[in-house]
Design a protein around this motif. Sequence first.
Motif, PDB file in Angstrom:
ATOM      1  N   GLU A  23      26.494  57.494  19.588  1.00 38.33           N
ATOM      2  CA  GLU A  23      26.839  57.221  18.189  1.00 38.33           C
ATOM      3  C   GLU A  23      26.758  58.499  17.371  1.00 38.33           C
ATOM      4  OE1 GLU A  23      25.739  56.604  13.989  1.00 38.33           O
ATOM      5  OE2 GLU A  23      24.460  57.419  15.567  1.00 38.33           O
ATOM      6  N   ASN A  24      27.716  58.685  16.455  1.00 39.36           N
ATOM      7  CA  ASN A  24      27.650  59.858  15.581  1.00 39.36           C
ATOM      8  C   ASN A  24      28.567  59.700  14.373  1.00 39.36           C
ATOM      9  OD1 ASN A  24      27.105  62.886  14.962  1.00 39.36           O
ATOM     10  ND2 ASN A  24      25.983  62.446  16.856  1.00 39.36           N
ATOM     11  N   VAL A  25      28.620  60.758  13.563  1.00 36.39           N
ATOM     12  CA  VAL A  25      29.420  60.722  12.332  1.00 36.39           C
ATOM     13  C   VAL A  25      30.856  61.164  12.617  1.00 36.39           C
ATOM     14  CG1 VAL A  25      27.502  61.078  10.751  1.00 36.39           C
ATOM     15  CG2 VAL A  25      28.624  63.058  11.773  1.00 36.39           C
ATOM     16  N   PRO A  26      31.808  60.709  11.799  1.00 36.06           N
ATOM     17  CA  PRO A  26      33.207  61.104  11.994  1.00 36.06           C
ATOM     18  C   PRO A  26      33.425  62.610  11.903  1.00 36.06           C
ATOM     19  CG  PRO A  26      33.101  59.184  10.572  1.00 36.06           C
ATOM     20  CD  PRO A  26      31.681  59.659  10.755  1.00 36.06           C
ATOM     21  N   GLY A  27      32.522  63.319  11.217  1.00 41.31           N
ATOM     22  CA  GLY A  27      32.646  64.773  11.126  1.00 41.31           C
ATOM     23  C   GLY A  27      32.635  65.451  12.480  1.00 41.31           C
ATOM     24  N   LEU A  28      32.110  64.755  13.478  1.00 39.37           N
ATOM     25  CA  LEU A  28      32.104  65.298  14.834  1.00 39.37           C
ATOM     26  C   LEU A  28      33.528  65.577  15.316  1.00 39.37           C
ATOM     27  CD1 LEU A  28      29.918  64.226  17.773  1.00 39.37           C
ATOM     28  CD2 LEU A  28      32.375  64.024  18.078  1.00 39.37           C
ATOM     29  N   LEU A  29      34.487  64.796  14.821  1.00 37.88           N
ATOM     30  CA  LEU A  29      35.878  64.960  15.255  1.00 37.88           C
ATOM     31  C   LEU A  29      36.442  66.321  14.877  1.00 37.88           C
ATOM     32  CD1 LEU A  29      37.255  61.428  14.267  1.00 37.88           C
ATOM     33  CD2 LEU A  29      36.756  62.261  16.580  1.00 37.88           C
ATOM     34  N   SER A  30      35.896  66.927  13.810  1.00 36.06           N
ATOM     35  CA  SER A  30      36.425  68.213  13.355  1.00 36.06           C
ATOM     36  C   SER A  30      35.441  69.367  13.547  1.00 36.06           C
ATOM     37  CB  SER A  30      36.809  68.118  11.866  1.00 36.06           C
ATOM     38  OG  SER A  30      35.685  67.757  11.081  1.00 36.06           O
ATOM     39  N   ALA A  31      34.293  69.076  14.163  1.00 37.56           N
ATOM     40  CA  ALA A  31      33.276  70.119  14.342  1.00 37.56           C
ATOM     41  C   ALA A  31      33.678  71.088  15.451  1.00 37.56           C
ATOM     42  CB  ALA A  31      31.922  69.485  14.666  1.00 37.56           C
ATOM     43  N   ILE A  32      33.635  72.399  15.124  1.00 37.63           N
ATOM     44  CA  ILE A  32      33.956  73.442  16.107  1.00 37.63           C
ATOM     45  C   ILE A  32      32.881  74.524  15.987  1.00 37.63           C
ATOM     46  CG2 ILE A  32      35.748  75.000  16.970  1.00 37.63           C
ATOM     47  CD1 ILE A  32      37.800  73.424  15.381  1.00 37.63           C
ATOM     48  N   PRO A  33      31.670  74.266  16.506  1.00 37.46           N
ATOM     49  CA  PRO A  33      30.558  75.189  16.270  1.00 37.46           C
ATOM     50  C   PRO A  33      30.712  76.558  16.909  1.00 37.46           C
ATOM     51  CG  PRO A  33      29.943  73.480  17.827  1.00 37.46           C
ATOM     52  CD  PRO A  33      31.269  73.091  17.281  1.00 37.46           C
ATOM     53  N   ASP A  34      31.387  76.652  18.062  1.00 30.52           N
ATOM     54  CA  ASP A  34      31.467  77.960  18.728  1.00 30.52           C
ATOM     55  C   ASP A  34      32.900  78.305  19.130  1.00 30.52           C
ATOM     56  OD1 ASP A  34      31.942  76.235  20.765  1.00 30.52           O
ATOM     57  OD2 ASP A  34      30.422  77.033  22.135  1.00 30.52           O
ATOM     58  N   GLY A  35      33.880  77.748  18.419  1.00 30.63           N
ATOM     59  CA  GLY A  35      35.283  78.022  18.733  1.00 30.63           C
ATOM     60  C   GLY A  35      35.940  76.951  19.572  1.00 30.63           C
ATOM     61  N   THR A  36      35.131  76.055  20.156  1.00 26.25           N
ATOM     62  CA  THR A  36      35.670  74.949  20.942  1.00 26.25           C
ATOM     63  C   THR A  36      35.339  73.647  20.235  1.00 26.25           C
ATOM     64  OG1 THR A  36      35.238  76.187  22.979  1.00 26.25           O
ATOM     65  CG2 THR A  36      35.665  73.827  23.206  1.00 26.25           C
ATOM     66  N   PRO A  37      36.308  72.753  20.042  1.00 28.22           N
ATOM     67  CA  PRO A  37      36.009  71.477  19.394  1.00 28.22           C
ATOM     68  C   PRO A  37      34.871  70.758  20.113  1.00 28.22           C
ATOM     69  CG  PRO A  37      38.376  71.758  19.624  1.00 28.22           C
ATOM     70  CD  PRO A  37      37.738  72.878  20.394  1.00 28.22           C
ATOM     71  N   ILE A  38      33.933  70.232  19.331  1.00 30.32           N
ATOM     72  CA  ILE A  38      32.770  69.575  19.923  1.00 30.32           C
ATOM     73  C   ILE A  38      33.200  68.375  20.762  1.00 30.32           C
ATOM     74  CG2 ILE A  38      32.208  67.928  18.069  1.00 30.32           C
ATOM     75  CD1 ILE A  38      29.542  70.143  19.592  1.00 30.32           C
ATOM     76  N   THR A  39      34.312  67.718  20.376  1.00 28.47           N
ATOM     77  CA  THR A  39      34.778  66.567  21.150  1.00 28.47           C
ATOM     78  C   THR A  39      35.211  66.986  22.555  1.00 28.47           C
ATOM     79  OG1 THR A  39      36.945  66.850  20.087  1.00 28.47           O
ATOM     80  CG2 THR A  39      35.491  65.155  19.188  1.00 28.47           C
ATOM     81  N   LYS A  40      35.779  68.192  22.692  1.00 33.10           N
ATOM     82  CA  LYS A  40      36.165  68.686  24.022  1.00 33.10           C
ATOM     83  C   LYS A  40      34.934  68.998  24.853  1.00 33.10           C
ATOM     84  CE  LYS A  40      39.194  71.986  26.395  1.00 33.10           C
ATOM     85  NZ  LYS A  40      38.295  72.105  27.562  1.00 33.10           N
ATOM     86  N   LEU A  41      33.917  69.591  24.184  1.00 35.27           N
ATOM     87  CA  LEU A  41      32.680  69.893  24.902  1.00 35.27           C
ATOM     88  C   LEU A  41      32.034  68.609  25.417  1.00 35.27           C
ATOM     89  CD1 LEU A  41      31.100  72.577  22.509  1.00 35.27           C
ATOM     90  CD2 LEU A  41      32.241  72.987  24.709  1.00 35.27           C
ATOM     91  N   ILE A  42      32.058  67.578  24.582  1.00 35.75           N
ATOM     92  CA  ILE A  42      31.457  66.300  24.965  1.00 35.75           C
ATOM     93  C   ILE A  42      32.260  65.647  26.093  1.00 35.75           C
ATOM     94  CG2 ILE A  42      31.042  63.931  24.143  1.00 35.75           C
ATOM     95  CD1 ILE A  42      30.255  65.188  21.432  1.00 35.75           C
ATOM     96  N   PRO A  88      22.574  62.189  18.893  1.00 37.57           N
ATOM     97  CA  PRO A  88      21.829  63.321  18.348  1.00 37.57           C
ATOM     98  C   PRO A  88      21.901  63.341  16.830  1.00 37.57           C
ATOM     99  CG  PRO A  88      23.224  64.034  20.158  1.00 37.57           C
ATOM    100  CD  PRO A  88      23.613  62.616  19.834  1.00 37.57           C
ATOM    101  N   PRO A  89      20.932  63.969  16.158  1.00 40.04           N
ATOM    102  CA  PRO A  89      20.966  64.063  14.695  1.00 40.04           C
ATOM    103  C   PRO A  89      22.335  64.531  14.225  1.00 40.04           C
ATOM    104  CG  PRO A  89      18.925  64.970  15.515  1.00 40.04           C
ATOM    105  CD  PRO A  89      19.763  64.661  16.720  1.00 40.04           C
ATOM    106  N   CYS A  90      22.850  63.861  13.199  1.00 40.39           N
ATOM    107  CA  CYS A  90      24.256  64.075  12.834  1.00 40.39           C
ATOM    108  C   CYS A  90      24.467  65.152  11.776  1.00 40.39           C
ATOM    109  CB  CYS A  90      24.862  62.761  12.339  1.00 40.39           C
ATOM    110  SG  CYS A  90      24.066  62.109  10.860  1.00 40.39           S
ATOM    111  N   GLN A  91      23.394  65.712  11.203  1.00 40.68           N
ATOM    112  CA  GLN A  91      23.588  66.655  10.094  1.00 40.68           C
ATOM    113  C   GLN A  91      24.481  67.829  10.470  1.00 40.68           C
ATOM    114  OE1 GLN A  91      20.754  65.393  11.151  1.00 40.68           O
ATOM    115  NE2 GLN A  91      19.390  64.832   9.488  1.00 40.68           N
ATOM    116  N   ALA A  92      24.353  68.316  11.687  1.00 35.69           N
ATOM    117  CA  ALA A  92      25.116  69.500  12.084  1.00 35.69           C
ATOM    118  C   ALA A  92      26.587  69.178  12.333  1.00 35.69           C
ATOM    119  CB  ALA A  92      24.507  70.114  13.345  1.00 35.69           C
ATOM    120  N   TYR A  93      26.891  67.889  12.533  1.00 39.54           N
ATOM    121  CA  TYR A  93      28.282  67.502  12.736  1.00 39.54           C
ATOM    122  C   TYR A  93      28.946  67.061  11.441  1.00 39.54           C
ATOM    123  CZ  TYR A  93      26.757  67.182  17.624  1.00 39.54           C
ATOM    124  OH  TYR A  93      26.240  67.438  18.858  1.00 39.54           O
ATOM    125  N   SER A  94      28.143  66.738  10.433  1.00 39.99           N
ATOM    126  CA  SER A  94      28.714  66.190   9.213  1.00 39.99           C
ATOM    127  C   SER A  94      29.457  67.270   8.436  1.00 39.99           C
ATOM    128  CB  SER A  94      27.620  65.577   8.328  1.00 39.99           C
ATOM    129  OG  SER A  94      26.848  66.587   7.721  1.00 39.99           O
TER     130      SER A  94
END
Length: 408
Positions: free
Chosen positions: A147-166, A103-109
Amino acid sequence: MSRKYKMIDLFAGCGGLEDGFLQSNRYNDIAAVEWLKPQVNTLIHRLETKWNIKDAKQRVLHFDIQREEELFSGWKDDEFGENKGLDYYVKKADGIDVIIGGPPCQAYSVAGRVRDENGMKDDYRNYLFEHYLNVVDRYKPKVFVFENVPGLLSAIPDGTPITKLIRDGFNGIGYEIVDDIKKYTKLDASDYGVPQSRNRLIILGIRREIVDDPQEALHKFYNEFLPKYKVKHKKTVEDAIGDLPPIYPTFDKEKHKKKEAYTIPNTKITWHESRYHSIRDMKIFGMLADDIESGRNEYVDSKVLSKIYEEQVGSKSPIHRYHVLKRDEPSTTIIAHLHKDGNRFIHYDPKQCRSITPREAARLQSFDDDFDFLGNRGNAYQMIGNAVPPLLAKKVSLALAELLDELI
Protein backbone atom coordinates in the motif's frame (compact mmCIF):
# COMPACT_ATOMS: atom_id res chain seq x y z
CA MET A 1 -16.14 -22.77 7.36
CA SER A 2 -13.95 -20.46 5.29
CA ARG A 3 -10.24 -21.05 5.27
CA LYS A 4 -8.10 -18.50 7.11
CA TYR A 5 -4.86 -17.19 5.65
CA LYS A 6 -1.74 -16.46 7.69
CA MET A 7 -0.30 -12.96 7.42
CA ILE A 8 2.60 -10.71 8.43
CA ASP A 9 2.22 -6.92 8.61
CA LEU A 10 5.28 -4.78 7.80
CA PHE A 11 5.52 -1.04 8.60
CA ALA A 12 2.42 -1.76 10.66
CA GLY A 13 1.95 1.66 12.26
CA CYS A 14 -0.92 1.59 14.73
CA GLY A 15 -2.55 -1.25 12.81
CA GLY A 16 -5.18 0.22 10.47
CA LEU A 17 -4.38 -2.17 7.63
CA GLU A 18 -4.06 -5.15 9.95
CA ASP A 19 -7.29 -4.34 11.79
CA GLY A 20 -9.22 -4.34 8.53
CA PHE A 21 -7.77 -7.70 7.55
CA LEU A 22 -8.69 -9.14 10.95
CA GLN A 23 -12.22 -7.69 10.73
CA SER A 24 -12.84 -9.77 7.62
CA ASN A 25 -12.35 -12.92 9.72
CA ARG A 26 -10.35 -14.47 6.88
CA TYR A 27 -6.84 -13.97 8.25
CA ASN A 28 -4.70 -14.94 11.23
CA ASP A 29 -2.08 -12.53 12.54
CA ILE A 30 1.35 -14.19 12.72
CA ALA A 31 3.57 -11.16 13.34
CA ALA A 32 3.85 -7.41 12.75
CA VAL A 33 6.87 -5.10 12.51
CA GLU A 34 6.92 -1.43 13.57
CA TRP A 35 9.66 0.77 15.00
CA LEU A 36 7.79 3.73 16.56
CA LYS A 37 6.91 3.09 20.20
CA PRO A 38 3.45 4.77 20.47
CA GLN A 39 2.36 2.85 17.37
CA VAL A 40 3.73 -0.41 18.78
CA ASN A 41 1.95 0.11 22.10
CA THR A 42 -1.30 0.96 20.33
CA LEU A 43 -1.15 -2.10 18.07
CA ILE A 44 -0.35 -4.43 20.97
CA HIS A 45 -3.23 -2.98 22.97
CA ARG A 46 -5.63 -3.45 20.03
CA LEU A 47 -4.56 -7.03 19.37
CA GLU A 48 -4.92 -7.93 23.05
CA THR A 49 -8.23 -6.21 23.78
CA LYS A 50 -10.10 -6.57 20.47
CA TRP A 51 -8.65 -9.71 18.93
CA ASN A 52 -7.74 -11.62 22.10
CA ILE A 53 -4.17 -12.28 20.96
CA LYS A 54 -2.52 -13.12 24.27
CA ASP A 55 1.09 -13.02 23.06
CA ALA A 56 0.75 -9.74 21.15
CA LYS A 57 3.71 -8.27 23.06
CA GLN A 58 5.90 -10.88 21.38
CA ARG A 59 4.21 -10.98 17.97
CA VAL A 60 4.45 -7.22 17.46
CA LEU A 61 8.14 -6.78 16.77
CA HIS A 62 9.33 -3.35 17.91
CA PHE A 63 12.35 -3.06 15.65
CA ASP A 64 14.06 -1.27 12.75
CA ILE A 65 13.36 -3.24 9.56
CA GLN A 66 16.66 -2.04 8.09
CA ARG A 67 18.53 -4.31 10.54
CA GLU A 68 17.49 -7.37 8.59
CA GLU A 69 19.73 -10.07 10.01
CA GLU A 70 18.56 -9.37 13.55
CA LEU A 71 14.96 -8.88 12.39
CA PHE A 72 14.99 -12.43 11.09
CA SER A 73 17.03 -14.22 13.74
CA GLY A 74 16.32 -12.18 16.87
CA TRP A 75 17.95 -9.36 18.83
CA LYS A 76 18.70 -8.03 22.25
CA ASP A 77 19.66 -4.39 22.72
CA ASP A 78 18.92 -1.32 24.84
CA GLU A 79 16.70 0.51 22.34
CA PHE A 80 14.42 -2.29 21.13
CA GLY A 81 14.59 -4.79 23.97
CA GLU A 82 14.68 -8.39 22.82
CA ASN A 83 12.73 -10.73 20.58
CA LYS A 84 13.17 -14.12 18.92
CA GLY A 85 12.80 -12.60 15.45
CA LEU A 86 10.50 -13.17 12.47
CA ASP A 87 11.95 -16.57 11.54
CA TYR A 88 10.70 -17.99 14.84
CA TYR A 89 7.09 -16.89 14.29
CA VAL A 90 6.97 -17.92 10.64
CA LYS A 91 8.37 -21.36 11.45
CA LYS A 92 5.95 -21.72 14.36
CA ALA A 93 3.07 -20.94 11.99
CA ASP A 94 4.44 -23.36 9.37
CA GLY A 95 4.84 -20.61 6.78
CA ILE A 96 2.66 -17.70 5.77
CA ASP A 97 0.26 -16.87 2.96
CA VAL A 98 0.18 -13.08 2.85
CA ILE A 99 2.49 -10.14 3.60
CA ILE A 100 0.80 -6.76 3.91
CA GLY A 101 2.09 -3.25 4.52
CA GLY A 102 3.60 -0.20 2.90
CA PRO A 103 6.79 1.74 3.64
CA PRO A 104 6.34 5.26 5.06
CA CYS A 105 4.85 7.32 2.26
CA GLN A 106 6.34 10.78 2.97
CA ALA A 107 9.23 10.27 0.56
CA TYR A 108 6.88 9.23 -2.24
CA SER A 109 4.31 11.96 -1.70
CA VAL A 110 4.28 14.92 -4.06
CA ALA A 111 3.99 17.25 -1.05
CA GLY A 112 7.06 15.69 0.51
CA ARG A 113 9.11 16.20 -2.64
CA VAL A 114 8.00 19.83 -2.87
CA ARG A 115 9.02 20.53 0.73
CA ASP A 116 12.44 18.89 0.41
CA GLU A 117 15.05 21.03 -1.35
CA ASN A 118 16.60 17.96 -2.92
CA GLY A 119 13.29 16.45 -3.99
CA MET A 120 13.66 13.67 -1.38
CA LYS A 121 16.42 12.07 -3.49
CA ASP A 122 18.56 11.40 -0.43
CA ASP A 123 15.71 10.29 1.83
CA TYR A 124 16.32 6.77 3.14
CA ARG A 125 12.57 6.14 3.11
CA ASN A 126 12.69 5.96 -0.70
CA TYR A 127 14.45 2.63 -0.38
CA LEU A 128 12.60 0.99 2.50
CA PHE A 129 10.62 -1.01 -0.06
CA GLU A 130 13.82 -3.01 -0.61
CA HIS A 131 13.51 -4.35 2.93
CA TYR A 132 9.85 -5.18 2.29
CA LEU A 133 11.01 -7.02 -0.83
CA ASN A 134 13.66 -8.93 1.13
CA VAL A 135 11.11 -10.12 3.68
CA VAL A 136 8.84 -11.29 0.85
CA ASP A 137 11.80 -13.10 -0.75
CA ARG A 138 12.68 -14.84 2.52
CA TYR A 139 9.22 -16.15 3.42
CA LYS A 140 7.73 -16.62 -0.07
CA PRO A 141 4.08 -15.83 0.69
CA LYS A 142 1.52 -16.66 -1.96
CA VAL A 143 0.66 -12.97 -2.32
CA PHE A 144 1.58 -9.58 -0.92
CA VAL A 145 -0.35 -6.32 -0.59
CA PHE A 146 1.82 -3.21 -0.96
CA GLU A 147 0.00 0.00 0.00
CA ASN A 148 1.21 3.52 -0.76
CA VAL A 149 0.36 7.01 -1.97
CA PRO A 150 -0.37 7.89 -5.62
CA GLY A 151 2.75 10.09 -5.60
CA LEU A 152 4.70 6.86 -5.91
CA LEU A 153 3.60 6.76 -9.56
CA SER A 154 5.69 9.85 -10.32
CA ALA A 155 8.55 9.37 -7.85
CA ILE A 156 12.01 9.17 -9.48
CA PRO A 157 14.49 9.34 -6.58
CA ASP A 158 17.64 8.31 -8.47
CA GLY A 159 16.73 8.75 -12.15
CA THR A 160 14.68 5.56 -12.38
CA PRO A 161 10.92 5.62 -11.75
CA ILE A 162 10.22 4.02 -8.38
CA THR A 163 7.46 1.92 -9.99
CA LYS A 164 10.06 0.31 -12.29
CA LEU A 165 12.34 -0.40 -9.35
CA ILE A 166 9.44 -2.03 -7.51
CA ARG A 167 8.27 -4.04 -10.52
CA ASP A 168 11.80 -5.20 -11.36
CA GLY A 169 12.51 -5.99 -7.72
CA PHE A 170 9.51 -8.24 -7.25
CA ASN A 171 9.91 -9.74 -10.70
CA GLY A 172 13.43 -10.76 -9.72
CA ILE A 173 12.18 -12.82 -6.77
CA GLY A 174 9.35 -14.52 -8.64
CA TYR A 175 6.35 -12.21 -8.17
CA GLU A 176 4.18 -10.32 -10.63
CA ILE A 177 2.24 -7.12 -10.11
CA VAL A 178 -0.45 -5.88 -12.49
CA ASP A 179 0.75 -4.75 -15.93
CA ASP A 180 -0.67 -1.22 -15.66
CA ILE A 181 -0.16 0.14 -12.14
CA LYS A 182 -1.60 3.56 -12.93
CA LYS A 183 -4.80 2.10 -14.41
CA TYR A 184 -5.62 -0.54 -11.83
CA THR A 185 -4.11 0.09 -8.41
CA LYS A 186 -5.37 3.58 -7.49
CA LEU A 187 -8.38 3.38 -5.16
CA ASP A 188 -10.45 6.13 -3.54
CA ALA A 189 -11.40 5.08 -0.02
CA SER A 190 -14.73 6.93 -0.29
CA ASP A 191 -15.83 4.45 -2.97
CA TYR A 192 -15.57 1.70 -0.34
CA GLY A 193 -17.57 3.36 2.45
CA VAL A 194 -14.86 5.41 4.14
CA PRO A 195 -16.20 8.96 4.80
CA GLN A 196 -13.12 10.51 3.24
CA SER A 197 -11.72 11.20 -0.21
CA ARG A 198 -8.42 9.38 0.10
CA ASN A 199 -6.56 8.04 -2.93
CA ARG A 200 -4.17 5.19 -2.29
CA LEU A 201 -2.35 2.57 -4.34
CA ILE A 202 -3.12 -1.04 -3.49
CA ILE A 203 -0.51 -3.08 -5.33
CA LEU A 204 -1.18 -6.81 -5.23
CA GLY A 205 1.65 -9.18 -6.03
CA ILE A 206 1.23 -12.89 -6.83
CA ARG A 207 3.92 -15.57 -6.70
CA ARG A 208 4.26 -16.84 -10.23
CA GLU A 209 4.48 -20.51 -9.40
CA ILE A 210 1.04 -20.70 -7.73
CA VAL A 211 -0.95 -19.68 -10.81
CA ASP A 212 -0.85 -20.40 -14.54
CA ASP A 213 -1.53 -16.82 -15.62
CA PRO A 214 -0.65 -14.20 -12.95
CA GLN A 215 -1.92 -11.27 -15.04
CA GLU A 216 -5.30 -12.91 -15.51
CA ALA A 217 -5.57 -13.43 -11.75
CA LEU A 218 -4.48 -9.85 -11.04
CA HIS A 219 -6.98 -8.41 -13.50
CA LYS A 220 -9.70 -10.53 -11.90
CA PHE A 221 -8.83 -9.10 -8.48
CA TYR A 222 -9.05 -5.49 -9.68
CA ASN A 223 -11.88 -5.86 -12.22
CA GLU A 224 -14.18 -8.41 -10.57
CA PHE A 225 -13.52 -8.95 -6.87
CA LEU A 226 -12.69 -5.45 -5.61
CA PRO A 227 -15.55 -3.59 -7.35
CA LYS A 228 -18.08 -5.82 -5.56
CA TYR A 229 -17.21 -4.03 -2.32
CA LYS A 230 -17.88 -0.51 -3.54
CA VAL A 231 -20.78 1.38 -1.95
CA LYS A 232 -23.71 2.92 -3.79
CA HIS A 233 -23.80 6.03 -1.62
CA LYS A 234 -20.71 7.69 -0.18
CA LYS A 235 -20.62 8.52 3.52
CA THR A 236 -20.33 12.18 4.47
CA VAL A 237 -18.52 13.97 7.27
CA GLU A 238 -21.81 14.43 9.10
CA ASP A 239 -22.64 10.73 8.70
CA ALA A 240 -19.36 9.93 10.40
CA ILE A 241 -19.12 12.46 13.24
CA GLY A 242 -22.54 14.15 13.49
CA ASP A 243 -23.65 12.07 16.49
CA LEU A 244 -20.61 12.89 18.65
CA PRO A 245 -21.30 15.31 21.53
CA PRO A 246 -20.58 18.93 20.51
CA ILE A 247 -17.60 20.77 21.99
CA TYR A 248 -18.10 24.50 22.36
CA PRO A 249 -15.61 27.34 22.91
CA THR A 250 -15.76 29.23 26.18
CA PHE A 251 -14.39 32.53 24.80
CA ASP A 252 -13.22 33.09 28.37
CA LYS A 253 -9.94 35.03 28.53
CA GLU A 254 -9.15 33.75 32.02
CA LYS A 255 -9.68 30.15 31.04
CA HIS A 256 -7.61 30.65 27.92
CA LYS A 257 -4.62 31.29 30.14
CA LYS A 258 -5.21 27.83 31.59
CA LYS A 259 -5.90 26.39 28.13
CA GLU A 260 -9.40 25.39 29.24
CA ALA A 261 -10.72 26.90 26.05
CA TYR A 262 -13.46 24.37 25.26
CA THR A 263 -16.20 22.48 27.05
CA ILE A 264 -15.52 18.85 27.98
CA PRO A 265 -18.09 16.55 26.33
CA ASN A 266 -19.93 14.03 28.48
CA THR A 267 -18.88 10.83 26.75
CA LYS A 268 -16.94 7.64 27.42
CA ILE A 269 -15.56 7.67 23.88
CA THR A 270 -11.82 8.29 24.05
CA TRP A 271 -9.96 11.12 22.35
CA HIS A 272 -13.03 13.28 21.74
CA GLU A 273 -11.48 16.46 23.10
CA SER A 274 -10.51 19.65 21.33
CA ARG A 275 -6.99 20.91 21.10
CA TYR A 276 -6.31 24.45 22.26
CA HIS A 277 -7.07 27.33 19.90
CA SER A 278 -6.63 31.03 20.54
CA ILE A 279 -9.70 33.27 20.69
CA ARG A 280 -8.54 34.79 17.40
CA ASP A 281 -8.53 31.39 15.70
CA MET A 282 -11.85 30.43 17.27
CA LYS A 283 -13.47 33.49 15.72
CA ILE A 284 -11.92 32.79 12.32
CA PHE A 285 -13.09 29.16 12.38
CA GLY A 286 -16.62 30.18 13.37
CA MET A 287 -16.72 32.86 10.66
CA LEU A 288 -15.53 30.47 7.93
CA ALA A 289 -17.89 27.67 8.97
CA ASP A 290 -20.84 30.08 9.16
CA ASP A 291 -19.98 31.40 5.69
CA ILE A 292 -20.49 27.91 4.26
CA GLU A 293 -23.42 26.95 6.49
CA SER A 294 -25.32 30.12 5.53
CA GLY A 295 -24.67 29.59 1.83
CA ARG A 296 -22.94 32.96 1.37
CA ASN A 297 -19.63 31.30 0.36
CA GLU A 298 -17.69 34.56 0.49
CA TYR A 299 -14.55 32.94 1.91
CA VAL A 300 -14.16 29.74 -0.08
CA ASP A 301 -11.70 31.13 -2.65
CA SER A 302 -8.06 30.31 -1.86
CA LYS A 303 -6.92 33.90 -2.46
CA VAL A 304 -9.53 35.24 -0.05
CA LEU A 305 -8.50 32.67 2.55
CA SER A 306 -4.85 33.62 2.15
CA LYS A 307 -5.78 37.26 2.63
CA ILE A 308 -7.69 36.44 5.83
CA TYR A 309 -4.66 34.57 7.13
CA GLU A 310 -2.36 37.46 6.31
CA GLU A 311 -4.66 40.03 7.93
CA GLN A 312 -5.42 38.03 11.06
CA VAL A 313 -2.09 36.33 11.69
CA GLY A 314 0.22 39.00 10.33
CA SER A 315 2.31 36.79 8.05
CA LYS A 316 2.05 35.62 4.46
CA SER A 317 1.60 32.02 3.42
CA PRO A 318 2.19 30.54 -0.06
CA ILE A 319 -0.85 28.28 0.42
CA HIS A 320 -4.16 29.09 2.03
CA ARG A 321 -4.20 27.88 5.60
CA TYR A 322 -7.89 27.32 6.23
CA HIS A 323 -10.33 24.67 5.13
CA VAL A 324 -13.73 23.85 6.63
CA LEU A 325 -14.86 20.25 6.22
CA LYS A 326 -18.07 20.08 4.23
CA ARG A 327 -20.88 18.54 6.25
CA ASP A 328 -22.56 16.82 3.28
CA GLU A 329 -19.48 15.46 1.50
CA PRO A 330 -16.72 12.99 2.32
CA SER A 331 -13.83 14.59 4.20
CA THR A 332 -10.69 15.75 2.49
CA THR A 333 -7.71 13.44 3.05
CA ILE A 334 -6.78 13.09 6.72
CA ILE A 335 -3.00 13.57 6.94
CA ALA A 336 -0.40 13.03 9.64
CA HIS A 337 0.45 16.75 9.55
CA LEU A 338 -2.84 17.21 11.39
CA HIS A 339 -0.84 16.74 14.60
CA LYS A 340 0.93 20.04 13.92
CA ASP A 341 -1.78 22.04 12.19
CA GLY A 342 -5.56 21.70 12.35
CA ASN A 343 -6.47 24.77 10.30
CA ARG A 344 -7.32 22.65 7.27
CA PHE A 345 -9.66 20.41 9.25
CA ILE A 346 -12.17 22.86 10.74
CA HIS A 347 -15.44 21.44 12.06
CA TYR A 348 -18.43 22.32 9.88
CA ASP A 349 -20.55 23.52 12.85
CA PRO A 350 -19.99 27.31 13.17
CA LYS A 351 -20.90 27.18 16.87
CA GLN A 352 -18.04 24.82 17.72
CA CYS A 353 -15.23 27.03 16.34
CA ARG A 354 -12.52 24.38 16.37
CA SER A 355 -10.56 21.83 14.41
CA ILE A 356 -11.57 18.18 14.57
CA THR A 357 -10.72 16.02 17.58
CA PRO A 358 -8.58 12.88 17.30
CA ARG A 359 -11.74 10.75 17.59
CA GLU A 360 -13.43 12.67 14.78
CA ALA A 361 -10.31 12.19 12.65
CA ALA A 362 -10.35 8.48 13.55
CA ARG A 363 -14.00 8.16 12.50
CA LEU A 364 -13.23 9.87 9.20
CA GLN A 365 -10.55 7.20 8.79
CA SER A 366 -13.17 4.49 9.64
CA PHE A 367 -11.60 3.43 12.96
CA ASP A 368 -14.09 1.93 15.40
CA ASP A 369 -14.73 3.87 18.60
CA ASP A 370 -13.23 1.04 20.65
CA PHE A 371 -9.91 1.48 18.82
CA ASP A 372 -7.84 3.37 21.38
CA PHE A 373 -4.63 5.25 20.62
CA LEU A 374 -1.87 5.15 23.22
CA GLY A 375 0.39 8.17 23.63
CA ASN A 376 -0.20 11.92 23.63
CA ARG A 377 -2.60 13.85 21.40
CA GLY A 378 0.08 14.53 18.82
CA ASN A 379 0.86 10.81 18.66
CA ALA A 380 -2.83 10.03 18.17
CA TYR A 381 -3.28 12.53 15.32
CA GLN A 382 -0.10 11.27 13.65
CA MET A 383 -1.06 7.60 13.92
CA ILE A 384 -4.53 8.27 12.57
CA GLY A 385 -3.28 10.37 9.65
CA ASN A 386 -0.67 7.81 8.62
CA ALA A 387 -2.98 4.80 8.83
CA VAL A 388 -4.73 2.82 6.15
CA PRO A 389 -8.49 3.19 6.77
CA PRO A 390 -9.54 -0.13 8.38
CA LEU A 391 -12.75 -0.28 6.34
CA LEU A 392 -10.82 0.02 3.07
CA ALA A 393 -8.42 -2.64 4.34
CA LYS A 394 -11.35 -4.91 5.18
CA LYS A 395 -12.79 -4.58 1.67
CA VAL A 396 -9.37 -5.26 0.08
CA SER A 397 -8.86 -8.27 2.34
CA LEU A 398 -12.24 -9.75 1.44
CA ALA A 399 -11.55 -9.38 -2.28
CA LEU A 400 -8.12 -10.93 -1.77
CA ALA A 401 -9.58 -13.86 0.16
CA GLU A 402 -11.93 -14.54 -2.76
CA LEU A 403 -8.97 -14.62 -5.12
CA LEU A 404 -6.95 -16.88 -2.81
CA ASP A 405 -9.91 -19.26 -2.44
CA GLU A 406 -9.87 -19.67 -6.24
CA LEU A 407 -6.10 -19.99 -6.59
CA ILE A 408 -5.44 -22.48 -3.81
